[in-house]
Write a protein that holds these residues in place. Sequence first.
Motif, PDB file in Angstrom:
ATOM      1  N   LEU A 116      48.812  -2.327   1.047  1.00  0.00           N
ATOM      2  CA  LEU A 116      47.881  -2.399   2.167  1.00  0.00           C
ATOM      3  C   LEU A 116      46.447  -2.113   1.719  1.00  0.00           C
ATOM      4  CD1 LEU A 116      49.966  -0.714   5.005  1.00  0.00           C
ATOM      5  CD2 LEU A 116      49.342  -3.111   4.804  1.00  0.00           C
ATOM      6  N   ILE A 117      46.282  -1.206   0.752  1.00  0.00           N
ATOM      7  CA  ILE A 117      44.939  -0.932   0.235  1.00  0.00           C
ATOM      8  C   ILE A 117      44.379  -2.172  -0.451  1.00  0.00           C
ATOM      9  CG2 ILE A 117      43.714   0.325  -1.593  1.00  0.00           C
ATOM     10  CD1 ILE A 117      45.018   2.845  -0.579  1.00  0.00           C
ATOM     11  N   LYS A 118      45.230  -2.904  -1.181  1.00  0.00           N
ATOM     12  CA  LYS A 118      44.765  -4.148  -1.799  1.00  0.00           C
ATOM     13  C   LYS A 118      44.318  -5.143  -0.731  1.00  0.00           C
ATOM     14  CE  LYS A 118      47.566  -4.026  -5.987  1.00  0.00           C
ATOM     15  NZ  LYS A 118      48.721  -4.604  -6.678  1.00  0.00           N
ATOM     16  N   VAL A 119      45.096  -5.249   0.338  1.00  0.00           N
ATOM     17  CA  VAL A 119      44.751  -6.157   1.443  1.00  0.00           C
ATOM     18  C   VAL A 119      43.414  -5.752   2.054  1.00  0.00           C
ATOM     19  CG1 VAL A 119      45.418  -6.832   3.787  1.00  0.00           C
ATOM     20  CG2 VAL A 119      47.127  -6.797   1.976  1.00  0.00           C
ATOM     21  N   VAL A 120      43.246  -4.458   2.298  1.00  0.00           N
ATOM     22  CA  VAL A 120      42.024  -3.947   2.920  1.00  0.00           C
ATOM     23  C   VAL A 120      40.818  -4.196   2.010  1.00  0.00           C
ATOM     24  CG1 VAL A 120      40.898  -1.770   3.544  1.00  0.00           C
ATOM     25  CG2 VAL A 120      43.167  -2.263   4.387  1.00  0.00           C
ATOM     26  N   ARG A 121      40.980  -3.965   0.726  1.00  0.00           N
ATOM     27  CA  ARG A 121      39.872  -4.203  -0.214  1.00  0.00           C
ATOM     28  C   ARG A 121      39.493  -5.681  -0.254  1.00  0.00           C
ATOM     29  NH1 ARG A 121      41.701  -0.141  -5.087  1.00  0.00           N
ATOM     30  NH2 ARG A 121      40.913   1.747  -4.109  1.00  0.00           N
ATOM     31  N   HIS A 122      40.510  -6.543  -0.195  1.00  0.00           N
ATOM     32  CA  HIS A 122      40.258  -7.990  -0.193  1.00  0.00           C
ATOM     33  C   HIS A 122      39.463  -8.388   1.058  1.00  0.00           C
ATOM     34  CE1 HIS A 122      40.922 -12.182  -1.122  1.00  0.00           C
ATOM     35  NE2 HIS A 122      41.364 -12.372   0.113  1.00  0.00           N
ATOM     36  N   GLU A 123      39.851  -7.851   2.208  1.00  0.00           N
ATOM     37  CA  GLU A 123      39.133  -8.139   3.451  1.00  0.00           C
ATOM     38  C   GLU A 123      37.687  -7.651   3.365  1.00  0.00           C
ATOM     39  OE1 GLU A 123      40.001  -9.900   6.065  1.00  0.00           O
ATOM     40  OE2 GLU A 123      42.018 -10.268   5.302  1.00  0.00           O
ATOM     41  N   ALA A 124      37.493  -6.472   2.794  1.00  0.00           N
ATOM     42  CA  ALA A 124      36.138  -5.924   2.654  1.00  0.00           C
ATOM     43  C   ALA A 124      35.299  -6.803   1.733  1.00  0.00           C
ATOM     44  CB  ALA A 124      36.189  -4.493   2.125  1.00  0.00           C
ATOM     45  N   GLU A 125      35.899  -7.288   0.652  1.00  0.00           N
ATOM     46  CA  GLU A 125      35.165  -8.164  -0.265  1.00  0.00           C
ATOM     47  C   GLU A 125      34.795  -9.477   0.429  1.00  0.00           C
ATOM     48  OE1 GLU A 125      32.961  -9.401  -3.281  1.00  0.00           O
ATOM     49  OE2 GLU A 125      33.771  -7.378  -3.053  1.00  0.00           O
ATOM     50  N   ASN A 126      35.711 -10.008   1.241  1.00  0.00           N
ATOM     51  CA  ASN A 126      35.396 -11.227   2.004  1.00  0.00           C
ATOM     52  C   ASN A 126      34.211 -10.986   2.937  1.00  0.00           C
ATOM     53  OD1 ASN A 126      37.427 -12.635   0.773  1.00  0.00           O
ATOM     54  ND2 ASN A 126      38.869 -12.459   2.466  1.00  0.00           N
ATOM     55  N   ALA A 127      34.163  -9.803   3.550  1.00  0.00           N
ATOM     56  CA  ALA A 127      33.052  -9.477   4.441  1.00  0.00           C
ATOM     57  C   ALA A 127      31.744  -9.373   3.655  1.00  0.00           C
ATOM     58  CB  ALA A 127      33.333  -8.176   5.188  1.00  0.00           C
ATOM     59  N   ARG A 128      31.807  -8.763   2.461  1.00  0.00           N
ATOM     60  CA  ARG A 128      30.601  -8.664   1.623  1.00  0.00           C
ATOM     61  C   ARG A 128      30.087 -10.063   1.272  1.00  0.00           C
ATOM     62  NH1 ARG A 128      33.809  -5.108  -1.527  1.00  0.00           N
ATOM     63  NH2 ARG A 128      33.534  -2.973  -0.835  1.00  0.00           N
ATOM     64  N   VAL A 129      31.017 -10.961   0.903  1.00  0.00           N
ATOM     65  CA  VAL A 129      30.633 -12.328   0.550  1.00  0.00           C
ATOM     66  C   VAL A 129      29.997 -13.022   1.757  1.00  0.00           C
ATOM     67  CG1 VAL A 129      31.573 -14.606  -0.052  1.00  0.00           C
ATOM     68  CG2 VAL A 129      32.304 -12.588  -1.313  1.00  0.00           C
ATOM     69  N   ALA A 130      30.574 -12.812   2.937  1.00  0.00           N
ATOM     70  CA  ALA A 130      30.019 -13.419   4.150  1.00  0.00           C
ATOM     71  C   ALA A 130      28.595 -12.927   4.386  1.00  0.00           C
ATOM     72  CB  ALA A 130      30.909 -13.104   5.345  1.00  0.00           C
ATOM     73  N   ILE A 131      28.360 -11.633   4.176  1.00  0.00           N
ATOM     74  CA  ILE A 131      27.015 -11.082   4.377  1.00  0.00           C
ATOM     75  C   ILE A 131      26.043 -11.650   3.343  1.00  0.00           C
ATOM     76  CG2 ILE A 131      25.682  -8.941   4.093  1.00  0.00           C
ATOM     77  CD1 ILE A 131      27.731  -7.613   5.895  1.00  0.00           C
ATOM     78  N   ARG A 132      26.501 -11.795   2.115  1.00  0.00           N
ATOM     79  CA  ARG A 132      25.626 -12.382   1.088  1.00  0.00           C
ATOM     80  C   ARG A 132      25.316 -13.845   1.423  1.00  0.00           C
ATOM     81  NH1 ARG A 132      29.457  -9.843  -2.828  1.00  0.00           N
ATOM     82  NH2 ARG A 132      28.698  -7.720  -3.053  1.00  0.00           N
TER      83      ARG A 132
END
Length: 185
Positions: A113-129
Amino acid sequence: MIADVKKTADQKMHKTIEALKAEFSKVRTGRAHTGLLDHITVDYYGTPTPINRVANLTLLDARTIGVTPWEKNMLPKIEKAIRESDLGLNPATVGDTVRVPMPPLTEERRKELIKVVRHEAENARVAIRNVRRDAIAHLKDLLKEKKISEDEERRAQDDIQKLTDRHIAEIDKILQSKEADLMAV
């Protein structure tokens, strides 16, 4: 013009963070909360309907969700929908309520679940960039059209970078909080 670009970028970045929070609310920790069942739909007279529109969701205790349908004939359909969802839950009907116990998370499942959460956070960072990139491209277009000066464009780019940094820091803070929730036993 520059203010509009900044405002639009800020709004899009804020929406990205709200979407991330919504995604994180679906990732279950060891504790029960009614939001876990929000994305489950039930066949209500031939129409897929969100579970919270056909039943009352309550917390019976820290690890159990109670689902009380407004119509008795919905009990088996609700139980089946929860069982077939991707949450890995095993509901049981008790009287006129479906009890949904939260199984304790294993160490292995927590790490997944931590891997899933980190992946979602990275997707959000990419969206912001990506929002930052689009805003800067818009500023460059305004500069080409000679609607703003080079100094204004440079200052606006700095402001947009500050916006980006602030939103990414917020994502990191939300991620740390979710990871701490997942690792809490």
